[in-house]
Design a protein around this motif. Structure first.
Motif, short mmCIF file in Angstrom:
data_model
loop_
_atom_site.label_atom_id
_atom_site.label_comp_id
_atom_site.label_asym_id
_atom_site.label_seq_id
_atom_site.Cartn_x
_atom_site.Cartn_y
_atom_site.Cartn_z
N LYS A 49 44.94 28.84 59.62
CA LYS A 49 45.45 27.76 58.78
C LYS A 49 45.70 28.33 57.39
CE LYS A 49 43.00 24.20 61.29
NZ LYS A 49 42.00 23.14 61.21
N PRO A 50 46.95 28.43 56.97
CA PRO A 50 47.24 29.03 55.67
C PRO A 50 46.75 28.21 54.49
CG PRO A 50 49.25 28.24 56.70
CD PRO A 50 48.14 28.08 57.70
N ASN A 51 46.50 26.92 54.67
CA ASN A 51 46.04 26.08 53.56
C ASN A 51 44.55 25.74 53.66
OD1 ASN A 51 46.25 24.46 55.75
ND2 ASN A 51 47.46 22.87 54.77
N SER A 52 43.78 26.61 54.32
CA SER A 52 42.35 26.35 54.52
C SER A 52 41.49 26.77 53.33
CB SER A 52 41.87 27.10 55.77
OG SER A 52 41.98 28.49 55.57
N GLY A 53 42.07 27.49 52.38
CA GLY A 53 41.29 27.98 51.25
C GLY A 53 40.80 29.40 51.45
N ASP A 54 41.08 29.99 52.60
CA ASP A 54 40.72 31.38 52.86
C ASP A 54 41.75 32.31 52.25
OD1 ASP A 54 38.60 30.38 54.31
OD2 ASP A 54 39.53 30.73 56.26
N LEU A 55 41.36 33.56 52.02
CA LEU A 55 42.28 34.57 51.53
C LEU A 55 42.78 35.40 52.70
CD1 LEU A 55 40.11 34.09 49.09
CD2 LEU A 55 41.30 36.02 48.13
N HIS A 56 44.07 35.63 52.75
CA HIS A 56 44.69 36.40 53.82
C HIS A 56 45.36 37.61 53.18
CE1 HIS A 56 44.05 33.18 56.75
NE2 HIS A 56 44.32 32.37 55.75
N VAL A 57 44.99 38.81 53.64
CA VAL A 57 45.42 40.06 53.02
C VAL A 57 46.36 40.79 53.98
CG1 VAL A 57 44.63 42.19 51.93
CG2 VAL A 57 43.16 40.17 51.90
N PHE A 58 47.48 41.27 53.44
CA PHE A 58 48.49 41.98 54.21
C PHE A 58 48.80 43.31 53.52
CE2 PHE A 58 49.13 37.47 54.71
CZ PHE A 58 49.25 37.31 56.08
N ARG A 59 49.12 44.34 54.31
CA ARG A 59 49.47 45.65 53.77
C ARG A 59 50.82 46.08 54.31
NH1 ARG A 59 46.98 51.53 55.08
NH2 ARG A 59 48.37 51.23 56.83
N GLY A 60 51.58 46.78 53.48
CA GLY A 60 52.88 47.29 53.87
C GLY A 60 52.78 48.55 54.71
N ARG A 61 53.92 49.01 55.18
CA ARG A 61 53.97 50.18 56.06
C ARG A 61 53.50 51.44 55.36
NH1 ARG A 61 56.61 51.35 60.82
NH2 ARG A 61 57.70 49.37 60.77
N ARG A 62 53.88 51.64 54.10
CA ARG A 62 53.49 52.86 53.38
C ARG A 62 52.01 52.87 53.00
NH1 ARG A 62 58.02 53.34 48.90
NH2 ARG A 62 56.38 52.13 47.93
N GLY A 63 51.39 51.70 52.92
CA GLY A 63 49.96 51.64 52.66
C GLY A 63 49.58 51.55 51.21
N ASP A 64 50.54 51.52 50.30
CA ASP A 64 50.20 51.47 48.88
C ASP A 64 50.41 50.09 48.26
OD1 ASP A 64 52.95 51.48 49.01
OD2 ASP A 64 53.22 52.84 47.31
N LEU A 65 50.83 49.11 49.06
CA LEU A 65 51.08 47.76 48.56
C LEU A 65 50.32 46.73 49.39
CD1 LEU A 65 52.73 45.84 46.70
CD2 LEU A 65 54.52 45.88 48.44
#
Length: 115
Positions: free
Chosen positions: A37-53
């Motif tokens: 649930k994107p509006n649950s108040g949790d933090l969701h972390v994503f990383r790009g392919r190169r790994g620096d973003l």
């Protein structure tokens, strides 16, 4: 630093994500791709392919916030799984954002004398 509420969980999307996505697209990925649930108040972390973003999406009850961080040198330490999500602690997220290996943080030397 992101003000992480005590009840919030931190979820890492393993693998890599298209970093051209914005808050709405990442929220849809959380909902449909991971069953969260994107509006649950949790933090969701994503990383790009190169790994620096990194991109972090967090809904505080009023709206979604999208944070991003790019490392000048090195890459973010990331789980090796290809798809899915894992949960980490808020202190592990703090290490991750500083570029520290959050799976095995090491004590660093501190000088005892000022001169």
């Amino acid at each position: 630093m992101i003000p992480i509420p005590g009840h919030a969980r931190v979820w890492i999307a393993t693998g890599h994500t298209d970093m051209r996505k914005g808050a709405a697209s990442l929220g849809l990925l959380i909902q449909e791709g991971f069953g969260g649930k994107p509006n649950s108040g949790d933090l969701h972390v994503f990383r790009g392919r190169r790994g620096d973003l990194l991109k972090i999406i967090w809904h505080d009850g009023l709206g979604a916030s999208l944070y991003s961080k790019r490392l000048e040198r090195g890459k973010f330490t990331w789980p090796s799984a290809k798809d899915g999500v894992i949960s980490i602690s808020a202190s592990a997220l703090a290490c991750l954002l500083e570029g520290i290996d959050w799976r095995n943080p090491q004590y660093t030397f501190r000088p005892e004398l000022a001169g």
